[in-house]
Design an enzyme around this catalytic site. Structure first.
Site, PDB file in Angstrom:
ATOM      1  N   ARG A 272      17.240 -60.660  28.156  1.00 44.07           N
ATOM      2  CA  ARG A 272      16.233 -59.778  28.743  1.00 44.07           C
ATOM      3  C   ARG A 272      14.903 -60.515  28.799  1.00 44.07           C
ATOM      4  NH1 ARG A 272      18.484 -55.873  31.421  1.00 44.07           N
ATOM      5  NH2 ARG A 272      16.729 -54.468  31.151  1.00 44.07           N
ATOM      6  N   ASP A 296      17.352 -66.992  32.910  1.00 46.93           N
ATOM      7  CA  ASP A 296      18.007 -66.121  33.879  1.00 46.93           C
ATOM      8  C   ASP A 296      17.300 -64.784  33.988  1.00 46.93           C
ATOM      9  OD1 ASP A 296      20.342 -65.571  35.677  1.00 46.93           O
ATOM     10  OD2 ASP A 296      20.725 -64.000  34.198  1.00 46.93           O
ATOM     11  N   GLU A 301      10.083 -59.859  36.311  1.00 45.80           N
ATOM     12  CA  GLU A 301      11.038 -60.073  37.403  1.00 45.80           C
ATOM     13  C   GLU A 301      11.138 -58.907  38.382  1.00 45.80           C
ATOM     14  OE1 GLU A 301      15.440 -58.904  35.898  1.00 45.80           O
ATOM     15  OE2 GLU A 301      14.518 -60.555  34.806  1.00 45.80           O
ATOM     16  N   HIS A 333      18.434 -63.586  37.461  1.00 49.08           N
ATOM     17  CA  HIS A 333      19.203 -62.555  36.769  1.00 49.08           C
ATOM     18  C   HIS A 333      20.602 -62.440  37.368  1.00 49.08           C
ATOM     19  CE1 HIS A 333      18.306 -58.902  34.018  1.00 49.08           C
ATOM     20  NE2 HIS A 333      19.567 -59.272  33.887  1.00 49.08           N
TER      21      HIS A 333
END
Length: 369
Positions: A272, A296, A301, A333
């Site tokens: 996260r 990621d 985001e 992500h």
């Protein structure tokens, strides 16, 4: 000439128009007409999810399934009118206005196709009496494999080598790699994903240590755990995060924690975004304290990932800086994004929602508080 039943004609015309409207491209895809069956409506269904929605619907002919590719919002909540429950997945927050709009359509049973619930206004959800489920385990291997692959790429400096080869520079030096088996890999969080990541790293031959306030008995018996995060920081060449985004975990990777780490450490966040203080990591990359960063997820985001920015002004200079660094691997992500995972996310979310609307216990309910 027989008498004309004008009421009947009006009713037939009304039904034809209603059916035509439901099939219109301007309306949500596959919106069913009401026939007394229980109904589930799904938001933001992508093309790659559509086959699994149809698969589930085919196995449950007693349930009407409607869906749209649009995100759930105060404006689109109207599509769920007449439904008993909603299946959702989105990058946008489930704001008070969004939840209220869905509740206004009579829908307070909501099943997420993903894990994270930190973007839900839980106070509003509780006020409105929402029942919520998620899919906490859809494919641990998808995220763990991605984290492992990206970790190995950082250690072998593949991004640097790829650029060299593309430019015609086929010299080895000074781009020398590190073998995974020579690393001590520290894993924070030993749930489903963390444990698979540990197995993969051990498959490479690495030494694996772990920290989790809720220790797994089997891992504890085998001696994987260290007593404190500080011990893990001090011993690890690679540190991979596999924990949820809670208030206690917010910015757990920060200036202070990085200072406790070994020089040339590799940081991996496929969990996260809020776990990492991005500014602190950038400073550590600049100083050389951090050898590389696998990223990621990103704390800012929302509204950036899963969008096409080609030919447009990129909205986040900090993220743009990271994307262009040779020792940072950014993916938007997508660690979860495999055919195996997507199928499980769709099928399990619909199963959960069916349980909710049928008054049965769902497999993975979320405590709304």
């Amino acid at each position: 000439m027989p008498d004309v039943n004008e009421d009947l004609i009006r009713e037939v015309v009304k039904q034809v128009l209603a059916e035509s409207k439901s099939q219109s491209k301007a309306s949500p895809d596959k919106t069913p007409t009401s026939n007394g069956k229980k109904r589930i409506f799904a938001f933001s269904i992508r093309k790659d999810e559509e086959p699994y929605v149809k698969e589930w619907a085919g196995k449950h002919p007693d349930i009407e399934v409607g869906y749209t590719d649009e995100l759930l919002s105060p404006q689109t909540a109207k599509y769920a009118k007449g439904a008993d429950g909603a299946v959702v997945y989105q990058q946008l927050s489930y704001t008070a206005d969004t939840l209220q709009a869905l509740a206004d359509q009579g829908v307070t049973k909501m099943s997420l196709r993903n894990v994270g619930v930190d973007n839900i206004d839980m106070d509003k959800a509780k006020e409105l009496g929402f029942q919520i489920t998620n899919v906490p385990v859809y494919s641990p291997n998808a995220i763990a494999e991605h984290a492992a692959i990206q970790t190995a790429r950082i250690l072998r400096q593949s991004k640097v080598l790829d650029k060299k080869v593309e430019s015609g520079d086929l010299r080895w030096a000074p781009t020398i790699g590190r073998e995974v088996r020579d690393q001590t890999v520290g894993v924070i969080g030993t749930g489903h994903i963390g444990r698979v990541f540990m197995q993969i790293m051990e498959g490479f031959g690495a030494k694996v240590i772990a920290f989790d306030p809720f220790e797994n008995p089997e891992l504890k018996r085998k001696g994987y755990y260290v007593n404190t995060l500080d011990e893990l920081y001090a011993q690890s060449d690679v540190i991979s995060l596999h924990v949820p985004a809670t208030k206690d975990n917010n910015h757990m990777i920060n200036t202070q924690s990085i200072a406790k780490m070994k020089d040339d450490v590799v940081l991996v966040n496929c969990s996260r975004g809020p776990l990492v203080d991005t500014d602190a990591v950038i400073k550590a990359l600049d100083s050389g304290k951090v050898f590389g960063f696998v990223m990621d997820t990103y704390e800012d985001e929302v509204g950036i990932f899963n969008e096409d920015w080609k030919g447009k002004t990129f909205p986040d200079k900090r993220l743009e800086n990271l994307i262009h660094r040779s020792n940072v691997l950014v993916t938007p992500h997508t660690a979860f994004y495999t055919t195996h995972a997507v199928k499980n996310m769709v099928l399990k979310a619909f199963d959960n929602n069916l349980a909710l609307i049928s008054g049965q216990p769902a497999e993975t309910p979320i405590k709304v508080e």
